[in-house]
Design a protein around this motif. Structure first.
Motif, mmCIF file in Angstrom:
data_model
loop_
_atom_site.group_PDB
_atom_site.id
_atom_site.type_symbol
_atom_site.label_atom_id
_atom_site.label_comp_id
_atom_site.label_asym_id
_atom_site.label_seq_id
_atom_site.Cartn_x
_atom_site.Cartn_y
_atom_site.Cartn_z
ATOM 1 N N ARG A 68 0.862 -1.187 0.000
ATOM 2 C CA ARG A 68 0.000 0.000 0.000
ATOM 3 C C ARG A 68 0.900 1.240 0.000
ATOM 4 N N PRO A 69 0.931 2.003 -1.071
ATOM 5 C CA PRO A 69 1.782 3.196 -1.084
ATOM 6 C C PRO A 69 1.265 4.246 -0.100
ATOM 7 N N HIS A 70 2.167 4.894 0.627
ATOM 8 C CA HIS A 70 1.729 6.011 1.453
ATOM 9 C C HIS A 70 1.603 7.237 0.545
ATOM 10 N N VAL A 71 0.662 8.079 0.885
ATOM 11 C CA VAL A 71 0.298 9.209 0.022
ATOM 12 C C VAL A 71 0.357 10.496 0.836
ATOM 13 N N TRP A 72 0.920 11.541 0.241
ATOM 14 C CA TRP A 72 0.990 12.831 0.934
ATOM 15 C C TRP A 72 0.738 13.971 -0.054
ATOM 16 N N LEU A 73 0.428 15.135 0.493
ATOM 17 C CA LEU A 73 0.171 16.313 -0.326
ATOM 18 C C LEU A 73 1.469 17.073 -0.573
ATOM 19 N N SER A 74 1.646 17.529 -1.815
ATOM 20 C CA SER A 74 2.814 18.312 -2.187
ATOM 21 C C SER A 74 2.391 19.317 -3.261
ATOM 22 N N ASP A 75 3.289 19.643 -4.189
ATOM 23 C CA ASP A 75 2.961 20.633 -5.211
ATOM 24 C C ASP A 75 2.712 20.017 -6.580
#
Length: 356
Positions: A68-75
């Motif tokens: 399960r890939p971890h997901v984060w907010l960026s640009d």
């Protein structure tokens, strides 16, 4: 005494808490552009993006994969080299930011659930390669090529090639071996893609069959790389939204030759006898949004880039005082064809910008 765990949602008078909206939701675009990315204070949970991530996890589970890939907010959208996760652009974290993205760039990449899922599946293809160090496998290198091949600044796509799958726009699989792998993975993962039938007779089918065998091998196997590192998360990006969009517009900006005067003069005329007709500039401005959207859909080019072409054309017509020389309905059809041809010339001329 045994304790029974009860979900709060099942209690009679339970009402889920109403999320508190950020102050900037009611700000104008000009006010919002002065805000730093790190001050947005947004999350993935509770958003449509969060629902898409959960769907992605269900699709991986349905194939027996424990990754399960971890997901984060960026640009932007990306999966950093060596990281078994992926970044999603900040505007996916709130409708107000998606509206700003639309106003600034004329489209919202990944802005619909279907579009979002396509990109998530693609980026997961990169992430799973990182998680299991698949690029080191000789069979992977033989099937897709070597990661060490330099990424190009631009490439010449071959729209009719059957050696690559079709998933994202702009024949993205053709740009680099790593993108070929990620696109093939995305097609394989997509529910009901019927890839065996869709790609029957294509050389690309061998890549899909290889992917199918590889993922069956990885089913139930824990990832080798398990770091939860986040590269350039939004909370560490201190540039303003204004600076972000200035950089982004430059990145997707116009690098387009001015060679369409002859074609424009097939639709528009500088003859004084046509002076009572609608100006070519006003015609294009009126038709601009519709034609931009149509040509973007057919060519895969960014709407922002096509809009730069339209601005250039309007300036060209204004400087030469060109006016409609054919009926408006005919002009709409012919101008759409003209803009499509010029965009395809741009793509085939080797100047197509690839943002990877």
């Amino acid at each position: 005494m045994a304790w029974e765990v009860v979900s709060l949602e099942l209690l009679p008078d339970f009402k889920p808490p109403v999320p508190i909206e950020p102050e900037w939701v009611s700000w104008t675009d000009e006010q919002l552009l002065n805000l730093r990315l790190s001050d947005l204070n947004i999350r993935i949970s509770g958003t449509e993006l969060g629902q898409c991530v959960r769907q992605l996890y269900r699709e991986l589970k349905d194939h027996g994969l424990v990754f399960r890939p971890h997901v984060w907010l960026s640009d932007d959208w990306y999966s950093p080299d060596g990281t078994p996760g992926l970044a999603v652009p900040f505007y996916m974290g709130h409708p107000r930011l998606a509206k700003l993205e639309l106003n600034q760039m004329l489209e919202v990449e990944g802005g619909t659930p279907e579009w979002c899922m396509r990109i998530l599946r693609h980026e997961t293809g990169h992430a799973i390669e990182n998680a299991y160090r698949l690029r080191r496998r000789r069979s992977r290198q033989q099937m897709f090529g070597h990661t060490s091949v330099p990424y190009p600044d631009c490439y010449l796509p071959k729209p009719y090639s059957k050696s690559f799958v079709l998933h994202l726009d702009m024949w993205y699989a053709q740009s680099h071996p790593d993108e070929d792998f990620a696109e093939t993975f995305a097609v394989w993962l997509t529910p009901h893609s019927h890839w065996r039938e869709r790609y029957a007779g294509w050389p690309a089918l061998k890549k899909l069959e290889y992917m199918d065998g590889l993922m069956k091998e990885l089913a139930g196997v824990a990832p080798i790389v398990t770091t939860r590192e986040q590269v350039d998360p939004i909370q560490r990006l201190h540039k303003t939204l204004r600076e972000h969009y200035q950089d982004k517009r430059e990145r997707y900006g116009l690098d387009y030759p001015n060679f369409y005067d002859r074609d424009l003069r097939r639709l528009f005329s500088g003859d004084p006898d046509q002076s009572a007709n609608t100006s070519a500039e006003n015609f294009i401005r009126k038709f601009r949004k519709e034609v931009r959207r149509k040509v973007a859909a057919w060519t895969g080019e960014y709407q922002y880039t096509i809009d730069q072409v339209l601005q250039d054309m309007m300036a060209h017509c204004r400087e030469r005082n060109l006016r409609l020389a054919v009926p408006e309905e005919q002009a709409k059809v012919d101008f759409t064809i003209l803009l499509t041809v010029q965009t395809m010339n741009y793509l085939h001329g080797g100047r197509h910008r690839v943002v990877l």
